[in-house]
Design a protein around this motif. Structure first.
Motif: not given
Length: 189
Positions: A3-31
Motif C-alpha cells: 500500500e505504501e509503495n502504491a500511495i507513493a507511486l500515485f502521488k508521484c504520478l500526480a504531476d503533469k511534467s512527470r507524466l510527460q517524462i514517463l510518456k517520453s520514456l515509454a517511446i525510448e530511453d533518454m538522457y
C-alpha cells in the motif's frame, strides 16, 4: 506492491511534467538533456522529477559513456490498478475489528434480553439486525410460514415486516414448499 509503495507511486504520478517524462520514456530511453529539450524544461527540473520517479520505481537509470540513460520500468506499470486494490491490506485486521465492533454496537442498541426493541430505520442497521435474527433458522430446513412467524415472534411482534425484509435482503427465500435460510458470509453460523 505494498500500500505504501502504491500511495507513493500515485502521488508521484500526480504531476503533469512527470507524466510527460514517463510518456517520453515509454517511446525510448533518454538522457536528461534530451528530455529537457523535448519537454521545454530545464535539465535541473528534469533531474528533480527523474529522482522522484526513480524513488518510486517508475524509472531506472544506467551510465553509458558520458550520459546517464533513463528508461521506463515497465514491470511497475504492467500491474493493473485492480491488482493493487486486491492486494492484502495492512489495515485489513483493523477494518474487520472496527466492523465487528460496529455490528456489536448495533446489536446491543436494538436488542434487549434477546428481544428486538424496534426495527431500525437505517437499512445498514436493519441488515445487521436481520442477520442476527436469521441465525435462529437451521441450515437446509424448510419452514412453513407459521413456523417462520413463531421464530420471528420470539424476537419482535411485527413478524410480517421482518419476514418480508429478510426475503428482500436475501437472507431467506421462499417458494410453494415454504421458507428457508440463505447462507452468506455474514450469516454463517
Amino acid at each position: 506492491m505494498t500500500e505504501e509503495n502504491a500511495i507513493a507511486l500515485f502521488k508521484c504520478l500526480a504531476d503533469k511534467s512527470r507524466l510527460q517524462i514517463l510518456k517520453s520514456l515509454a517511446i525510448e530511453d533518454m538522457y536528461v538533456e534530451r528530455l529537457a529539450e523535448r519537454l521545454n524544461l530545464t535539465p535541473a527540473t528534469i533531474s528533480f522529477h527523474l529522482k522522484k520517479l526513480s524513488e518510486v520505481g517508475a524509472v531506472s537509470s544506467c551510465k553509458t559513456q558520458y550520459y546517464t540513460m533513463y528508461s521506463l520500468c515497465r514491470e511497475t506499470f504492467a500491474m493493473t490498478i485492480l491488482t493493487i486494490l486486491t492486494e492484502p491490506s495492512d489495515e485489513a485486521d483493523l477494518q474487520t475489528r472496527r466492523e465487528q465492533e460496529y455490528r456489536q454496537k448495533v446489536i446491543d442498541s436494538f436488542f434487549e434480553y434477546g428481544k428486538l426493541k424496534s426495527i431500525p430505520a437505517q437499512r445498514k442497521k436493519e441488515r445487521i439486525v436481520l442477520e442476527e435474527i436469521v441465525k435462529a433458522f437451521e441450515k437446509d430446513k424448510i419452514y412453513s410460514e407459521r413456523e417462520v412467524n413463531i421464530i420471528i415472534a420470539d424476537f419482535h411482534d411485527d413478524f410480517c415486516t421482518i419476514r418480508r425484509d429478510m426475503i428482500a435482503e436475501r437472507l431467506m427465500s421462499r417458494d410453494e414448499r415454504g421458507y428457508w435460510r440463505i447462507f452468506t458470509a455474514d450469516t454463517e453460523k
